[in-house]
Design a protein around this motif. Structure first.
Motif, PDB file in Angstrom:
ATOM      1  N   PRO A   1      11.965  19.485 -34.615  1.00  0.00           N
ATOM      2  CA  PRO A   1      10.565  20.023 -34.264  1.00  0.00           C
ATOM      3  C   PRO A   1       9.400  19.968 -34.841  1.00  0.00           C
ATOM      4  CG  PRO A   1      12.312  21.488 -34.099  1.00  0.00           C
ATOM      5  CD  PRO A   1      12.637  20.784 -35.230  1.00  0.00           C
ATOM      6  N   GLU A   2       8.489  19.413 -34.515  1.00  0.00           N
ATOM      7  CA  GLU A   2       7.103  18.818 -35.686  1.00  0.00           C
ATOM      8  C   GLU A   2       5.948  20.705 -35.194  1.00  0.00           C
ATOM      9  OE1 GLU A   2       4.878  16.267 -33.518  1.00  0.00           O
ATOM     10  OE2 GLU A   2       5.669  15.008 -33.056  1.00  0.00           O
ATOM     11  N   ARG A   3       6.331  21.307 -34.711  1.00  0.00           N
ATOM     12  CA  ARG A   3       5.969  22.500 -34.848  1.00  0.00           C
ATOM     13  C   ARG A   3       7.018  24.150 -34.841  1.00  0.00           C
ATOM     14  NH1 ARG A   3       3.669  25.103 -30.365  1.00  0.00           N
ATOM     15  NH2 ARG A   3       4.610  23.354 -28.333  1.00  0.00           N
ATOM     16  N   ALA A   4       6.340  25.014 -35.714  1.00  0.00           N
ATOM     17  CA  ALA A   4       7.251  26.311 -34.968  1.00  0.00           C
ATOM     18  C   ALA A   4       7.097  26.781 -33.382  1.00  0.00           C
ATOM     19  CB  ALA A   4       6.694  27.359 -36.342  1.00  0.00           C
ATOM     20  N   ALA A   5       8.647  27.254 -32.975  1.00  0.00           N
ATOM     21  CA  ALA A   5       8.363  27.888 -32.057  1.00  0.00           C
ATOM     22  C   ALA A   5       7.486  28.375 -31.734  1.00  0.00           C
ATOM     23  CB  ALA A   5       9.997  28.654 -31.427  1.00  0.00           C
ATOM     24  N   GLU A   6       7.070  28.653 -30.591  1.00  0.00           N
ATOM     25  CA  GLU A   6       6.994  30.165 -30.296  1.00  0.00           C
ATOM     26  C   GLU A   6       6.579  31.574 -30.409  1.00  0.00           C
ATOM     27  OE1 GLU A   6       3.331  29.900 -28.567  1.00  0.00           O
ATOM     28  OE2 GLU A   6       3.247  27.455 -29.236  1.00  0.00           O
ATOM     29  N   PRO A   7       6.202  32.448 -30.440  1.00  0.00           N
ATOM     30  CA  PRO A   7       6.067  33.677 -31.357  1.00  0.00           C
ATOM     31  C   PRO A   7       6.597  34.651 -29.871  1.00  0.00           C
ATOM     32  CG  PRO A   7       4.078  33.136 -31.674  1.00  0.00           C
ATOM     33  CD  PRO A   7       4.013  32.405 -31.298  1.00  0.00           C
ATOM     34  N   PRO A   8       7.515  35.583 -29.224  1.00  0.00           N
ATOM     35  CA  PRO A   8       8.126  36.142 -28.516  1.00  0.00           C
ATOM     36  C   PRO A   8       6.935  36.645 -27.937  1.00  0.00           C
ATOM     37  CG  PRO A   8       9.036  36.809 -30.201  1.00  0.00           C
ATOM     38  CD  PRO A   8       8.559  36.143 -30.672  1.00  0.00           C
ATOM     39  N   VAL A   9       7.018  36.600 -26.442  1.00  0.00           N
ATOM     40  CA  VAL A   9       5.629  37.263 -26.432  1.00  0.00           C
ATOM     41  C   VAL A   9       6.208  38.747 -26.199  1.00  0.00           C
ATOM     42  CG1 VAL A   9       4.942  38.667 -23.838  1.00  0.00           C
ATOM     43  CG2 VAL A   9       5.659  35.692 -24.072  1.00  0.00           C
ATOM     44  N   PRO A  10       5.227  39.948 -26.012  1.00  0.00           N
ATOM     45  CA  PRO A  10       5.375  41.237 -26.372  1.00  0.00           C
ATOM     46  C   PRO A  10       5.415  41.868 -24.939  1.00  0.00           C
ATOM     47  CG  PRO A  10       3.020  40.930 -26.717  1.00  0.00           C
ATOM     48  CD  PRO A  10       3.641  39.387 -26.419  1.00  0.00           C
ATOM     49  N   PRO A  11       6.161  43.200 -25.367  1.00  0.00           N
ATOM     50  CA  PRO A  11       6.145  43.112 -24.003  1.00  0.00           C
ATOM     51  C   PRO A  11       5.466  44.029 -22.842  1.00  0.00           C
ATOM     52  CG  PRO A  11       7.858  44.074 -25.692  1.00  0.00           C
ATOM     53  CD  PRO A  11       6.774  43.538 -26.018  1.00  0.00           C
ATOM     54  N   SER A  12       4.274  44.543 -23.576  1.00  0.00           N
ATOM     55  CA  SER A  12       3.760  45.397 -23.090  1.00  0.00           C
ATOM     56  C   SER A  12       2.643  43.532 -22.073  1.00  0.00           C
ATOM     57  CB  SER A  12       2.109  45.498 -23.670  1.00  0.00           C
ATOM     58  OG  SER A  12       1.335  44.530 -24.684  1.00  0.00           O
ATOM     59  N   ARG A  13       2.578  43.185 -21.985  1.00  0.00           N
ATOM     60  CA  ARG A  13       2.547  41.255 -21.517  1.00  0.00           C
ATOM     61  C   ARG A  13       2.913  41.212 -20.119  1.00  0.00           C
ATOM     62  NH1 ARG A  13       0.422  36.759 -24.486  1.00  0.00           N
ATOM     63  NH2 ARG A  13      -0.835  36.225 -22.328  1.00  0.00           N
ATOM     64  N   ILE A  14       4.017  41.704 -20.299  1.00  0.00           N
ATOM     65  CA  ILE A  14       4.814  41.400 -18.748  1.00  0.00           C
ATOM     66  C   ILE A  14       5.040  42.428 -17.940  1.00  0.00           C
ATOM     67  CG2 ILE A  14       6.915  41.224 -18.629  1.00  0.00           C
ATOM     68  CD1 ILE A  14       8.536  40.238 -21.303  1.00  0.00           C
ATOM     69  N   HIS A  15       5.022  42.157 -16.914  1.00  0.00           N
ATOM     70  CA  HIS A  15       4.469  42.825 -16.149  1.00  0.00           C
ATOM     71  C   HIS A  15       4.515  42.040 -14.334  1.00  0.00           C
ATOM     72  CE1 HIS A  15       0.509  41.182 -16.718  1.00  0.00           C
ATOM     73  NE2 HIS A  15       0.314  41.333 -15.087  1.00  0.00           N
ATOM     74  N   GLY A  16       4.987  42.425 -13.551  1.00  0.00           N
ATOM     75  CA  GLY A  16       4.962  42.153 -12.433  1.00  0.00           C
ATOM     76  C   GLY A  16       6.365  41.001 -11.994  1.00  0.00           C
ATOM     77  N   VAL A  17       7.413  41.526 -12.573  1.00  0.00           N
ATOM     78  CA  VAL A  17       8.400  40.768 -12.114  1.00  0.00           C
ATOM     79  C   VAL A  17       9.385  41.545 -11.480  1.00  0.00           C
ATOM     80  CG1 VAL A  17      10.813  40.511 -14.231  1.00  0.00           C
ATOM     81  CG2 VAL A  17       8.967  40.201 -15.561  1.00  0.00           C
TER      82      VAL A  17
END
Length: 73
Positions: free
Chosen positions: A39-55
């Motif tokens: 891959p040309e660039r590193a993987a995206e960092p994980p999303v913090p749990p505080s940003r996960i809502h409405g699931v």
């Protein structure tokens, strides 16, 4: 001007055991590794749990997972 030299193609020998074993798998992976793209660039960092809502999970899916010993119970 054309190149009329014949190219010889060497096919891999057929495996004796279609299932193979771990050693055969590692050998296959080592042989194929140089052909895999990096891959040309590193993987995206994980999303913090505080940003996960409405699931929302459907009730049927929740019951299915609850019935599975690996996930529920």
């Amino acid at each position: 001007m054309t190149n009329n030299r014949a190219h010889t193609v060497h096919a891999a020998p057929a495996p004796a055991d279609l299932e193979g074993d771990l050693a055969a798998l590692r050998e296959d992976c080592a042989r194929m590794a140089p052909q895999w793209a990096v891959p040309e660039r590193a993987a995206e960092p994980p999303v913090p749990p505080s940003r996960i809502h409405g699931v929302r999970v459907p009730v049927s899916s929740a019951r299915l997972l609850d019935a599975m010993p690996d996930y529920g119970n």
